[in-house]
Design an enzyme around this catalytic site. Structure first.
Site, PDB file in Angstrom:
ATOM      1  N   ARG A  88     -24.526  35.658 -54.630  1.00  0.00           N
ATOM      2  CA  ARG A  88     -23.700  34.664 -54.794  1.00  0.00           C
ATOM      3  C   ARG A  88     -23.487  33.821 -53.565  1.00  0.00           C
ATOM      4  NH1 ARG A  88     -20.952  36.521 -59.877  1.00  0.00           N
ATOM      5  NH2 ARG A  88     -19.630  34.635 -60.713  1.00  0.00           N
ATOM      6  N   ARG A  91     -14.061  28.441 -60.269  1.00  0.00           N
ATOM      7  CA  ARG A  91     -15.109  28.956 -60.190  1.00  0.00           C
ATOM      8  C   ARG A  91     -16.339  28.034 -60.163  1.00  0.00           C
ATOM      9  NH1 ARG A  91     -15.296  32.642 -65.090  1.00  0.00           N
ATOM     10  NH2 ARG A  91     -16.905  33.830 -64.046  1.00  0.00           N
TER      11      ARG A  91
END
Ligand code: AMP
Length: 202
Positions: A88, A150
């Site tokens: 990520r 997010r």
């Protein structure tokens, strides 16, 4: 195969990973699932991760890199594995390359599930409503406000991982706005034609 499913939160990575696991008999490695399991077990990692995850932020690189480094040594990873939610950050992507190099392996292909943002927000709202209808708790990080956070984190920290893999010629894009079955079909087409590389176990 060592396949990365890449895309924003709620793009359907988990659903597609479960299908790939079934069809190709490879392991499914979801750092999100592993962190939630650590929280449920009350481990040190779980304690460090919980507040961060609830806010929609990223858990520190060294934690998730450590988790993945341990997990890929497990026997069920011998036939290959699917990474879902990892890497990520560019830092994580580089660490993964190093971890694999140490085992003379490399990432086979990065499948990018493309979706539009408004549809994602809708999808998360539906998921929250469905959970409520079933009397199940809504995941704290699936709260629509946290979800927007997010998405912002995805754009700022995770999207830059794409050029890293583009430069290695490893990315393949699929249209995540299609039905689940159609997305699966697109992914299977990629898997079939992907160039064999080190770490591609057939
Ligand atoms: P997911 O289930 O993949 O959406 O992950 C849920 C949450 O776990 C994320 O919002 C992060 O807080 C944390 N997380 C999962 N994977 C990673 C990762 N590779 N790096 C940092 N944080 C992660």
């Amino acid at each position: 195969m060592i396949l990365i499913l890449f895309g924003p939160p709620a793009a359907g990575k988990g659903t597609q990973a479960a299908r790939l696991k079934e069809r190709h008999k490879v392991a499914h490695l979801s750092t999100g699932d592993m962190l939630r399991a650590a929280i449920a077990q009350g481990t040190e990692v779980g304690k460090r991760a919980k507040a961060i995850m609830d806010k929609g932020d990223l858990v520190p690189d060294e934690i998730v890199i450590g988790i993945i480094g341990d997990r890929i040594k497990d026997p069920d990873c011998k036939n290959g594995f699917i990474l879902d939610g990892f890497p990520r950050t560019v830092n994580q992507a580089k660490a993964l390359d190093e971890l694999l190099k140490g085992r003379t392996l490399e990432v086979s292909v990065v499948i990018v599930i493309e979706v539009d943002e408004a549809a994602l927000i809708k999808r998360v709202e539906n998921r929250a409503n469905e959970a409520r209808a079933k009397g199940e708790p809504v995941r704290a990080d699936d709260d629509p406000e946290t979800f927007k956070k997010r998405l912002a984190v995805y754009k700022a920290e995770t999207a830059p991982v794409l050029p890293y893999y583009d430069n290695q010629g490893k990315t393949k894009r699929v249209d995540g706005m299609k039905s689940i079955d159609e997305v699966t079909a697109q992914i299977e087409a990629v898997v079939k034609t992907a160039k064999p590389r080190k770490g591609w176990f057939g």
